[in-house]
Design an enzyme around this catalytic site. Structure first.
Site, PDB file in Angstrom:
ATOM      1  N   LYS A   1      12.990  46.863  63.658  1.00  0.00           N
ATOM      2  CA  LYS A   1      12.130  45.940  64.398  1.00  0.00           C
ATOM      3  C   LYS A   1      11.481  44.922  63.455  1.00  0.00           C
ATOM      4  O   LYS A   1      12.189  44.215  62.781  1.00  0.00           O
ATOM      5  CB  LYS A   1      11.115  46.761  65.208  1.00  0.00           C
ATOM      6  CG  LYS A   1      11.720  47.989  65.910  1.00  0.00           C
ATOM      7  CD  LYS A   1      12.721  47.637  67.005  1.00  0.00           C
ATOM      8  CE  LYS A   1      13.501  48.831  67.547  1.00  0.00           C
ATOM      9  NZ  LYS A   1      12.730  49.997  67.963  1.00  0.00           N
TER      10      LYS A   1
ATOM     11  N   TYR B   1       7.640  56.255  72.568  1.00  0.00           N
ATOM     12  CA  TYR B   1       9.002  55.708  72.655  1.00  0.00           C
ATOM     13  C   TYR B   1       9.920  56.725  73.353  1.00  0.00           C
ATOM     14  O   TYR B   1       9.852  57.928  73.051  1.00  0.00           O
ATOM     15  CB  TYR B   1       9.491  55.429  71.229  1.00  0.00           C
ATOM     16  CG  TYR B   1      10.889  54.897  71.147  1.00  0.00           C
ATOM     17  CD1 TYR B   1      11.198  53.621  71.598  1.00  0.00           C
ATOM     18  CD2 TYR B   1      11.912  55.660  70.609  1.00  0.00           C
ATOM     19  CE1 TYR B   1      12.482  53.130  71.520  1.00  0.00           C
ATOM     20  CE2 TYR B   1      13.209  55.177  70.527  1.00  0.00           C
ATOM     21  CZ  TYR B   1      13.481  53.904  70.995  1.00  0.00           C
ATOM     22  OH  TYR B   1      14.758  53.425  70.921  1.00  0.00           O
TER      23      TYR B   1
ATOM     24  N   ARG C   1      23.536  59.733  48.166  1.00  0.00           N
ATOM     25  CA  ARG C   1      22.716  60.462  49.160  1.00  0.00           C
ATOM     26  C   ARG C   1      21.401  60.908  48.539  1.00  0.00           C
ATOM     27  O   ARG C   1      20.351  60.877  49.172  1.00  0.00           O
ATOM     28  CB  ARG C   1      23.476  61.662  49.745  1.00  0.00           C
ATOM     29  CG  ARG C   1      22.581  62.520  50.647  1.00  0.00           C
ATOM     30  CD  ARG C   1      23.332  63.407  51.641  1.00  0.00           C
ATOM     31  NE  ARG C   1      24.463  64.093  51.088  1.00  0.00           N
ATOM     32  CZ  ARG C   1      24.392  65.108  50.212  1.00  0.00           C
ATOM     33  NH1 ARG C   1      23.231  65.560  49.796  1.00  0.00           N
ATOM     34  NH2 ARG C   1      25.490  65.663  49.755  1.00  0.00           N
TER      35      ARG C   1
ATOM     36  N   ASP D   1       3.557  56.463  64.442  1.00  0.00           N
ATOM     37  CA  ASP D   1       4.705  55.552  64.525  1.00  0.00           C
ATOM     38  C   ASP D   1       4.117  54.138  64.522  1.00  0.00           C
ATOM     39  O   ASP D   1       3.470  53.723  65.476  1.00  0.00           O
ATOM     40  CB  ASP D   1       5.489  55.836  65.813  1.00  0.00           C
ATOM     41  CG  ASP D   1       6.756  54.986  65.934  1.00  0.00           C
ATOM     42  OD1 ASP D   1       6.761  53.854  65.403  1.00  0.00           O
ATOM     43  OD2 ASP D   1       7.725  55.443  66.570  1.00  0.00           O
TER      44      ASP D   1
HETATM   45  C1  LIG Z   1      12.975  51.393  68.298  1.00  0.00           C
HETATM   46  C2  LIG Z   1      11.903  52.386  68.091  1.00  0.00           C
HETATM   47  C3  LIG Z   1      12.187  53.651  67.556  1.00  0.00           C
HETATM   48  C4  LIG Z   1      13.610  54.094  67.232  1.00  0.00           C
HETATM   49  O1  LIG Z   1      14.144  53.331  66.213  1.00  0.00           O
HETATM   50  P1  LIG Z   1      15.744  53.116  66.009  1.00  0.00           P
HETATM   51  O2  LIG Z   1      15.790  52.282  64.778  1.00  0.00           O
HETATM   52  O3  LIG Z   1      16.233  52.416  67.241  1.00  0.00           O
HETATM   53  O4  LIG Z   1      16.352  54.456  65.859  1.00  0.00           O
HETATM   54  C5  LIG Z   1      11.135  54.518  67.368  1.00  0.00           C
HETATM   55  N1  LIG Z   1       9.871  54.178  67.669  1.00  0.00           N
HETATM   56  C6  LIG Z   1       9.571  52.965  68.196  1.00  0.00           C
HETATM   57  C7  LIG Z   1       8.148  52.642  68.525  1.00  0.00           C
HETATM   58  C8  LIG Z   1      10.568  52.034  68.427  1.00  0.00           C
HETATM   59  O5  LIG Z   1      10.267  50.851  68.970  1.00  0.00           O
END
Ligand SMILES: *Cc1c(COP(=O)(O)O)cnc(C)c1O
Length: 400
Positions: A196, A99, A47, A171
């Site tokens: 992603k 998001y 951790r 983000d």
């Molecule tokens: C998918 C996504 C998230 C969240 O990510 P997870 O891995 O699903 O928790 C946050 N911001 C954006 C822009 C996303 O596309």
């Protein structure tokens, strides 16, 4: 080193690993032997730190050009960890079409812990000044937005934010550091869903926080360890492996997305296309200025009713009906009933997400095959419209 070289070598020690392993080993262990009381070989408990995770963190730090990085379990874990920098009574200004999960978490923290959030349309950076209060501590940007691909001028917003002493958080999931480098535009913290494009193979959920402020580096590491949001060694290894082809993948995603966007723009069944790479996108110039490329996400409005949307989504063979994005395979989804269902209908419509919007994550299959797949789905929609029309006519005639 160039970005593409860094995707392959950043985080890999130049001397190689134990036994000369070329690739980073998976240290799938929860704990590490102490050499003596108070003396470790650098790690004591996973951790708090793990060599596989450390390799991914170094790679992400280099790719974004920051001062530190932490790898966490999901994109939402990254966002939740960052929000722990703030306390009850603090206020955060957040782009209004962020998001859905981000908006949901903000609202939950506001209701339960008194962290205030203001959702503001930041496409005009000046609106930030009007939304400021003495309690504002940070601004949260997501660009391009999901699913309508609206852009925010990162440099303009971060400059304004800095002049008011705010922390700027971006983000950067939608474009990845290959296409957008927010630290060069003044951001303080970058968050990612590595689920992603960074991982890129739809086989892991993960997240990351990259900082470019020495005063925040240790706090973010402390929070990740305290909250226990850190990523698992095997997941880190998968993301590290995915990143090695990031540059190559992003170029293919963009090539296919541009072709898909142009095809859609010329199709009679399409009302509107959302893609920053089209000259018709209202912020095309900003996209050219602040992004290295336009990315692999394309949204469009299909002209038709709910059944036409269903017909289209049922008819594609390569574009699978699924949420998520950024993998090598193409996906299609319906934001109003899927990714943005948690947003109430009025909020959706106010930002322009109608029930006719379809979002495509354009993969790296052969571009010709992708266009043929879309064309055949449109033909199904067209065929349905024609039989509907025929079926309706006798009814109309009998009522005359
Ligand atoms: C998918 C996504 C998230 C969240 O990510 P997870 O891995 O699903 O928790 C946050 N911001 C954006 C822009 C996303 O596309």
């Amino acid at each position: 080193m160039s970005f593409q070289t860094d995707t392959i070598h950043a985080g890999v020690p130049s001397s190689g690993h134990a036994y000369g392993a070329v690739m980073t080993p998976i240290f799938q262990t929860s704990t590490f032997v102490f050499e003596d009381i108070g003396k470790t070989k650098g790690y004591d408990y996973t951790r708090s730190g793990n060599p596989t995770r450390a390799a991914l963190e170094e790679c992400l730090r280099v790719l974004e050009g920051g001062s530190s990085a932490v790898a966490v379990t999901t994109g939402m874990a990254a966002i939740a960890t960052v929000l722990h920098l703030f306390k009850a009574g603090d206020e955060i200004i957040c782009t209004d079409d962020c998001y859905g999960g981000t908006a949901r978490l903000f609202k939950t923290l506001e209701a339960q812990f008194g962290l205030a959030v203001r959702f503001v349309n930041l496409q005009q950076p000046e609106t930030l000044s009007a939304a400021l209060t003495p309690h504002t501590k940070a601004v949260w940007i997501e660009t391009p937005s999901n699913p309508l691909l609206n852009l925010i001028d990162i440099e303009a917003v971060c400059t304004l934010a800095a002049s008011h002493g705010l922390i700027s958080i971006v983000d950067n999931t939608f474009l990845s550091p290959y296409n957008q480098r927010p630290f060069e535009l003044g951001a303080d913290i970058i968050v990612h869903s590595t689920t992603k494009y960074l991982n890129g193979h739809s086989d892991v959920v993960g997240g990351a926080i990259v900082s470019n402020r020495a005063d925040l580096d240790e706090r973010l590491k402390f929070l990740t360890n305290s909250l226990g949001t850190c990523a698992q060694p095997f997941d880190c290894w998968l993301v590290l492996r995915g990143i090695k082809t990031l540059a190559v993948r992003m170029r293919e995603h963009e090539k296919n997305a541009q072709a898909v966007a142009e095809f859609l723009a010329s199709h009679p069944l399409v009302k509107k296309v959302f893609y920053p790479g089209l000259a018709s996108h209202p912020q095309h110039d900003l996209a050219k200025r602040q992004q290295r490329g336009f990315g692999g996400m394309v949204s469009f409005e299909l002209s038709g009713d709910a059944e036409d949307i269903n017909t289209f989504l049922r008819s594609t063979r390569l574009f699978a009906l699924a949420e998520s994005l950024g993998g090598v395979e193409s996906l299609a989804e319906h934001p109003a009933s899927m990714s943005h269902a948690s947003m109430d209908a009025a909020h959706r419509l106010s930002v322009g997400i109608t029930d006719q919007v379809i979002r495509l994550s354009v993969g790296i299959e052969d571009g010709g095959d992708l266009l043929a797949d879309l064309e055949s789905a449109f033909e199904q929609v067209d065929a349905r419209k024609r039989t509907e029309h025929k079926a309706r006519r006798p009814v109309a005639a009998s009522t005359l």
